[in-house]
Scaffold this motif. Structure first.
Motif, PDB file in Angstrom:
ATOM      1  N   TYR B  21       0.855  -1.188   0.000  1.00 10.42           N
ATOM      2  CA  TYR B  21       0.000   0.000   0.000  1.00 10.42           C
ATOM      3  C   TYR B  21       0.887   1.233   0.000  1.00 10.42           C
ATOM      4  O   TYR B  21       1.933   1.241   0.661  1.00 10.42           O
ATOM      5  CB  TYR B  21      -0.875   0.031   1.261  1.00 10.42           C
ATOM      6  N   THR B  23       0.878   5.424   0.730  1.00 11.91           N
ATOM      7  CA  THR B  23       0.048   6.508   1.291  1.00 11.91           C
ATOM      8  C   THR B  23       0.910   7.741   1.572  1.00 11.91           C
ATOM      9  O   THR B  23       2.115   7.638   1.770  1.00 11.91           O
ATOM     10  CB  THR B  23      -0.724   6.031   2.543  1.00 11.91           C
ATOM     11  N   VAL B  38      -4.315   4.109   5.509  1.00 13.44           N
ATOM     12  CA  VAL B  38      -4.390   3.050   4.483  1.00 13.44           C
ATOM     13  C   VAL B  38      -5.749   2.364   4.576  1.00 13.44           C
ATOM     14  O   VAL B  38      -6.420   2.117   3.568  1.00 13.44           O
ATOM     15  CB  VAL B  38      -3.247   2.016   4.690  1.00 13.44           C
TER      16      VAL B  38
END
Lengths: 247, 249
Positions: B21, B23, B38
């Motif tokens: 992920y 971010t 996230v």
């Protein structure tokens, strides 16, 4: 100061007020902690509003210990006395379906994210139903809460029922909106400043009409929130005696 | 604005894998804030356990870049962002989902430790007299927030899975607080030696290193317990005396 990374002996520290407690709650009987819905008990921050217009630090702990004990004991004796009761299976089924709706809609980029709505609600309440309040912004807040409530009916989440915080947020949202609406309703109605409720358009404490113990909110016949004003009750004799003894 | 890449373990008891992920970071963020971000933006069903966000509830324990940490007390600015940051659940306990593990073994262990048994009050009003130094000695053990990072890092539990034979650093601290209590009359030494495996600790001090409350677990709790247990069970002079007295009877 470990996380802020500042040394307050050398540099100034920024301090700001923030919302951290609800000084109101589900109306309950003081002895049993039972609400007006038989078999529904509430204690602590969820119950009543023991602290009036301003809760002092540390007092909620003693509140929940004393009234949590009462709620538990009365709930136990209630269930022993009344049994489990009959619940309409249709209603259970309906509640279950409602709870599962956000999962059935499965989140996609075009659907509504419950976290996003929660953040919007937080910002809205901080800005317009927060520390300092006034008529026009409270009225705007009412409209915006209603708009958010409409959107909240369409939120969608990914994943399944197992330990799914997104789903929990979607389920919480409905109740967050109810509490938000109740706060905004009371704040708009109470045309004075008292405790933590500060109105710029009514800056002083008013001892006449608004010397009210509670503003009750309930669902009216039209489904809308309805305000019920409750006068201050006389202090029971035994409590008055204790107050006098303590000086 | 810096973008950070996270490799977060996603899965459950049946197995799982790391998922990537990305971010945006903002000023003052801790790892828990980033994981929440996230979650809100990209992974709504990402399971994490958290509560106080102030390092006092011990709920958000996880392994950040391989180190057992409280996510709420780990500043993003202290982590390198040029490589992905890995976040995984505590390895010493079975996974429930994503970063949430089943730590209930700890609760069962705690129940087996003999509770506080105070001596009779010293005075008629029900109070006791204690030396301040005896009171001070056990204060640091009371700082424990039961985050179980020490249990997670301990190789006896983590790598050797000796959960049946060893109670782990957390409960040695708990036992030490009781054993060293100036009023306590219970004797836990045999339990510690036999069922609770105090001898399995080989004082590598990893537990002390990860403790977010800075409790000197090994030096102040475990080693003194080991000394008491050894004095009690293996002191040659005592054993000789016991041998002689036993023969007599």
């Amino acid at each position: 100061m470990e996380l802020a990374g500042i040394d307050i002996t050398k540099e100034p520290m920024e301090v700001g007020p923030t919302t951290h407690y609800v000084m109101g709650g589900i109306r309950v009987d003081p002895e049993s902690q039972m609400s007006t819905v038989p078999g529904l008990f509430a204690a602590g921050e969820a119950g009543a509003g023991l602290h009036g217009a301003n809760r002092l630090g540390g007092n909620s702990l003693s509140d929940l210990l004393v009234f949590g004990k009462r709620a538990g004991e009365y709930a136990a004796s209630f269930v022993n006395e009344k049994g489990l009761g009959d619940i309409d299976p249709e209603e259970i089924h309906k509640a279950e379906q409602e709870a599962l709706d956000p999962l059935k809609r499965q989140y996609q980029s075009t659907t509504l994210n419950p976290y996003k709505l929660q953040f919007e609600l937080q910002d809205l309440l901080q800005d317009k139903v927060g520390i300092i309040r006034q008529k026009d912004t409270l009225e705007e807040a009412h409209k915006e809460i209603d708009e958010l409530a409409k959107k909240a009916e369409l939120v969608a989440v990914s994943g399944d029922r197992q330990f799914n915080p997104g789903w929990h947020t979607a389920l919480d949202l409905k109740h967050l909106l109810t509490v938000a609406k109740a706060c905004a309703c009371s704040a708009l109605a109470r045309k004075e400043s008292r405790g933590a409720h500060s109105r710029v358009d009514f800056p002083d404490k008013e001892t006449g009409h608004w010397a009210k113990h509670t503003i009750g909110l309930r669902k009216g016949e039209d489904g809308k929130m309805e305000i019920v004003e409750t006068p201050i009750l006389e202090i029971p004799e035994k409590l008055q005696k204790i107050i006098e003894e303590q000086g | 604005m810096t973008t950070a890449t996270f490799n977060i373990w996603r899965g459950d008891a049946a197995g799982g894998e790391f998922k990537e992920y990305k971010t945006e970071l903002s000023e003052g963020m801790v790892v828990l804030d980033a994981v929440h971000q996230v979650q809100a933006e990209q992974a709504q069903d990402l399971a994490i356990r958290w509560n106080c966000k102030a390092g006092k509830c011990g709920s958000c324990s996880a392994e950040v870049n391989g180190m057992p940490k409280l996510m709420c007390m780990t500043r993003m600015s202290d982590l390198p962002t040029d490589a992905p940051i890995t976040i995984q659940p505590l390895k010493a306990f079975p996974p429930i989902k994503d970063l949430v593990t089943d730590v209930s073994w700890n609760y069962e262990v705690k129940k087996k430790i003999a509770p506080f048994k105070p001596r009779k009050p010293d005075f008629e009003d029900g109070s006791w007299k204690m030396h301040q130094s005896d009171v001070d000695r056990i204060q640091e053990f009371r700082k424990c927030i039961e985050c179980y990072l020490c249990q997670d890092v301990c190789h006896v539990l983590r790598d050797h899975h000796m959960h049946e034979e060893f109670i782990g650093p957390r409960f040695l601290v708990y036992s030490a607080a009781l054993e060293m209590h100036p009023l306590d009359t219970e004797d836990r030494k045999e339990d510690l030696r036999e069922a609770q495996g105090v001898g399995l600790c080989n004082i590598t001090k990893c537990c002390t290193k990860v403790c977010p409350e800075g409790i000197t677990i090994t030096d102040n709790a475990i080693i003194p317990l080991k000394e008491r247990v050894v004095d009690d069970a293996y002191d040659p002079l005592t054993r000789l005396v016991q041998l002689v007295t036993k023969k007599k009877s």
